[in-house]
Enzyme design. Structure first.
Site, short mmCIF file in Angstrom:
data_model
loop_
_atom_site.label_atom_id
_atom_site.label_comp_id
_atom_site.label_asym_id
_atom_site.label_seq_id
_atom_site.Cartn_x
_atom_site.Cartn_y
_atom_site.Cartn_z
N ASN A 187 0.87 -1.18 0.00
CA ASN A 187 0.00 0.00 0.00
C ASN A 187 0.91 1.22 0.00
O ASN A 187 1.53 1.54 1.02
CB ASN A 187 -0.90 -0.03 1.24
CG ASN A 187 -1.75 1.22 1.36
OD1 ASN A 187 -1.75 2.07 0.47
ND2 ASN A 187 -2.46 1.36 2.47
N TRP A 188 0.97 1.89 -1.15
CA TRP A 188 1.90 3.02 -1.28
C TRP A 188 1.34 4.31 -0.69
O TRP A 188 2.02 5.35 -0.70
CB TRP A 188 2.28 3.21 -2.77
CG TRP A 188 3.13 2.09 -3.29
CD1 TRP A 188 3.75 1.11 -2.53
CD2 TRP A 188 3.48 1.81 -4.65
NE1 TRP A 188 4.45 0.26 -3.36
CE2 TRP A 188 4.31 0.65 -4.65
CE3 TRP A 188 3.18 2.42 -5.87
CZ2 TRP A 188 4.83 0.11 -5.83
CZ3 TRP A 188 3.70 1.87 -7.04
CH2 TRP A 188 4.52 0.72 -7.01
N GLU B 79 -6.83 4.48 8.14
CA GLU B 79 -6.54 5.90 7.93
C GLU B 79 -7.76 6.61 7.35
O GLU B 79 -7.97 7.80 7.59
CB GLU B 79 -5.30 6.04 7.02
CG GLU B 79 -4.03 5.72 7.80
CD GLU B 79 -2.88 5.19 6.98
OE1 GLU B 79 -2.90 5.28 5.73
OE2 GLU B 79 -1.92 4.66 7.59
N GLU C 296 -5.29 -5.05 10.45
CA GLU C 296 -4.27 -4.02 10.62
C GLU C 296 -4.50 -3.29 11.94
O GLU C 296 -5.29 -2.33 11.99
CB GLU C 296 -4.34 -3.01 9.47
CG GLU C 296 -4.04 -3.61 8.11
CD GLU C 296 -3.50 -2.57 7.14
OE1 GLU C 296 -2.43 -2.81 6.58
OE2 GLU C 296 -4.13 -1.50 6.97
N GLY D 295 2.71 2.06 10.77
CA GLY D 295 3.66 3.16 10.64
C GLY D 295 4.39 3.49 11.93
O GLY D 295 5.05 4.52 12.03
N SER E 285 3.58 -2.39 10.21
CA SER E 285 5.03 -2.47 10.39
C SER E 285 5.63 -3.81 9.99
O SER E 285 6.54 -4.31 10.65
CB SER E 285 5.41 -2.10 11.84
OG SER E 285 5.03 -0.75 12.10
N GLY F 38 2.94 -1.22 4.26
CA GLY F 38 2.99 0.20 3.94
C GLY F 38 4.42 0.62 3.65
O GLY F 38 4.95 0.37 2.58
N GLY F 39 5.06 1.24 4.64
CA GLY F 39 6.39 1.82 4.47
C GLY F 39 7.40 0.93 3.75
O GLY F 39 8.08 1.38 2.83
P1 13P Z 1 3.09 0.19 7.63
O1 13P Z 1 3.59 -1.10 7.03
O2 13P Z 1 3.84 1.39 7.18
O3 13P Z 1 2.95 0.07 9.11
O4 13P Z 1 1.58 0.39 7.06
C1 13P Z 1 0.68 -0.64 7.14
C2 13P Z 1 -0.56 -0.27 6.37
O5 13P Z 1 -1.29 0.60 6.76
C3 13P Z 1 -0.81 -0.99 5.11
O6 13P Z 1 -2.09 -0.73 4.64
#
Ligand code: 13P
Length: 260
Positions: free
Chosen positions: A13-14, A109, A179, A185, A224, A245-246
């Site tokens: 997920n960018w 989010e 999640e 994050g 994470s 994500g990251g």
């Molecule tokens: P992170 O991997 O940056 O914690 O983000 C997870 C996320 O929200 C994927 O949708």
């Protein structure tokens, strides 16, 4: 391979990161990795921001045409409506038209910053599925909810809002993503045991409606996920891959997760 012959998915997920050139380069780099014909190779998907869907799709297809891995694409959100005077919204048919196979619905989010309710998320899920997109329903508790011992109650409420509308049959092709908000994050990953416990609760809820669909349902963990912790998470019996994500913005680390 996860239990029940479920093919693992590793999805990136960018979010609202990057710009055209950087995301095209990321997509090209990913799609240039050699295809792995093994049955245990995971399905790989990326979720770019809306304006770059078509550019990323082209980069992915070009890589695959030269012998690279197949990478599927999804969008990060979808309108609950099909068309009309809805400024700023993007419909499911538009996403399908841009080459999306998946779409996230109910990412925390969006629930937090856009005030999306369980009801709205359920309507988006229905709309996406009716347009042949595969919804990835995201559920997860906040730290306060976890500390109050309310994790199962919260994720089941989020799941039930959709299950009520679509029945177990609606999860025949859909994907679920757990999640925990406190892990997104933050660098603070749920332990494999914590994640497994919630995944099992989610699968059991679907199993009460249809055991066969529950056994085939893919439930991803997000929060994470990194190259260093992916293997331990993915080794859990009810964890069928990751929503990253990251780390998905770093080709080397994302590849480590894909090959975990
Ligand atoms: P992170 O991997 O940056 O914690 O983000 C997870 C996320 O929200 C994927 O949708």
């Amino acid at each position: 391979m996860a239990e029940g012959n479920r093919r693992r998915i590793v999805a990136g997920n960018w979010k609202m990161h990057g710009a055209r050139a950087a995301l095209e380069a990321l997509a090209s780099g990913l799609a240039a990795r050699p295809a792995n014909p093994s049955e245990s190779a995971p399905e790989v998907a990326v979720f770019p921001p809306f304006p770059y869907l078509s550019a990323v799709k082209r980069a992915l297809e070009a890589g695959q045409a030269e012998g690279g891995i197949a990478v599927r694409m999804g969008a990060q959100d979808v309108s609950a409506h099909t068309e009309g005077a809805r400024t700023g919204e993007v419909s499911a048919p538009m996403l399908a038209d841009c080459g999306c196979r998946y779409v996230l619905v109910g990412h925390s989010e969006r629930r937090a910053s856009c005030g999306e309710t369980d009801e709205q998320v359920a309507r988006k899920f229905v709309r996406a599925a009716s347009e042949s997109l595969i919804p990835v329903l995201c559920v997860g508790e906040t730290l306060g909810e976890r500390n109050a011992g309310r994790t199962a109650e919260v994720v089941l409420r989020q799941l039930e809002a959709v299950l009520e509308r679509v029945g177990a049959g609606g999860f025949g092709t859909a994907v679920l993503a757990y999640e925990p908000v406190w892990a997104i994050g933050t660098g603070q990953t749920a332990t494999p045991e914590q994640a497994q416990e919630v995944h099992a609760v989610l699968r059991a809820a679907i199993a009460r409606a249809d055991a066969k669909i529950a056994a085939a349902l893919r439930i991803l963990y997000g929060g994470s996920v990194k190259g260093a912790n992916a293997a331990a998470l993915f080794a859990q019996p009810d964890i069928d891959g990751g929503l990253v994500g990251g780390a998905s913005l770093d080709l080397k680390d994302f590849w480590r997760i894909i090959t975990a």
